[in-house]
Design a protein around this motif. Sequence first.
Motif, mmCIF file in Angstrom:
data_model
loop_
_atom_site.group_PDB
_atom_site.id
_atom_site.type_symbol
_atom_site.label_atom_id
_atom_site.label_comp_id
_atom_site.label_asym_id
_atom_site.label_seq_id
_atom_site.Cartn_x
_atom_site.Cartn_y
_atom_site.Cartn_z
ATOM 1 N N PRO A 98 0.993 -1.323 -0.143
ATOM 2 C CA PRO A 98 -0.359 -0.018 -0.366
ATOM 3 C C PRO A 98 0.640 1.263 0.006
ATOM 4 O O PRO A 98 -0.063 2.203 -0.524
ATOM 5 C CB PRO A 98 -0.896 -0.123 1.116
ATOM 6 N N ALA A 99 2.152 1.042 0.761
ATOM 7 C CA ALA A 99 2.850 2.522 0.962
ATOM 8 C C ALA A 99 3.236 3.014 -0.460
ATOM 9 O O ALA A 99 3.402 4.081 -1.253
ATOM 10 C CB ALA A 99 3.570 2.338 2.176
ATOM 11 N N ALA A 123 0.448 3.727 -3.119
ATOM 12 C CA ALA A 123 -0.069 5.219 -2.404
ATOM 13 C C ALA A 123 1.355 5.963 -3.305
ATOM 14 O O ALA A 123 0.864 7.420 -3.591
ATOM 15 C CB ALA A 123 0.116 5.556 -1.224
ATOM 16 N N THR A 159 -2.789 9.314 -0.738
ATOM 17 C CA THR A 159 -2.413 8.471 0.754
ATOM 18 C C THR A 159 -2.570 7.055 1.147
ATOM 19 O O THR A 159 -3.728 6.405 -0.148
ATOM 20 C CB THR A 159 -3.285 9.676 2.407
ATOM 21 N N GLU A 160 -1.649 6.246 2.183
ATOM 22 C CA GLU A 160 -2.384 4.938 2.041
ATOM 23 C C GLU A 160 -3.435 4.868 2.721
ATOM 24 O O GLU A 160 -3.243 3.570 2.589
ATOM 25 C CB GLU A 160 -1.041 4.428 3.012
ATOM 26 N N ARG A 162 -6.268 1.383 2.000
ATOM 27 C CA ARG A 162 -6.251 0.983 2.495
ATOM 28 C C ARG A 162 -7.632 0.850 2.150
ATOM 29 O O ARG A 162 -8.283 -0.128 3.294
ATOM 30 C CB ARG A 162 -5.397 1.601 4.178
#
Length: 90
Positions: A8-9, A12, A18-19, A23
């Motif tokens: 996810p990071a 993003a 944004t992460e 999520r």
Amino acid sequence: MEIEFFEPAEAAALMRCTESWLRDGATSGRFPHACWGKGKIIFTSEHIMEIAKLSEILPGSSGSSLSASRPAAKERLIGTRSKVRLATAN
């Protein structure tokens, strides 16, 4: 086979969002994703392209295609109370 996998990071950073937004979208069922192991969220390059398309706002539309095609929130129904809520909702 040329599919890339992103945590996810990483996704993003690639999408410049944004992460937590990614999520939240994945866990609510709005965004395509894969789960590995004990629920680890992974996005493929194809998932990222689909998320971009879902989030696209076209000229002449009143909002994003995401909000028009799916409900804003999905309610989880667990146990016997859910059967009562389902029966009264219909």
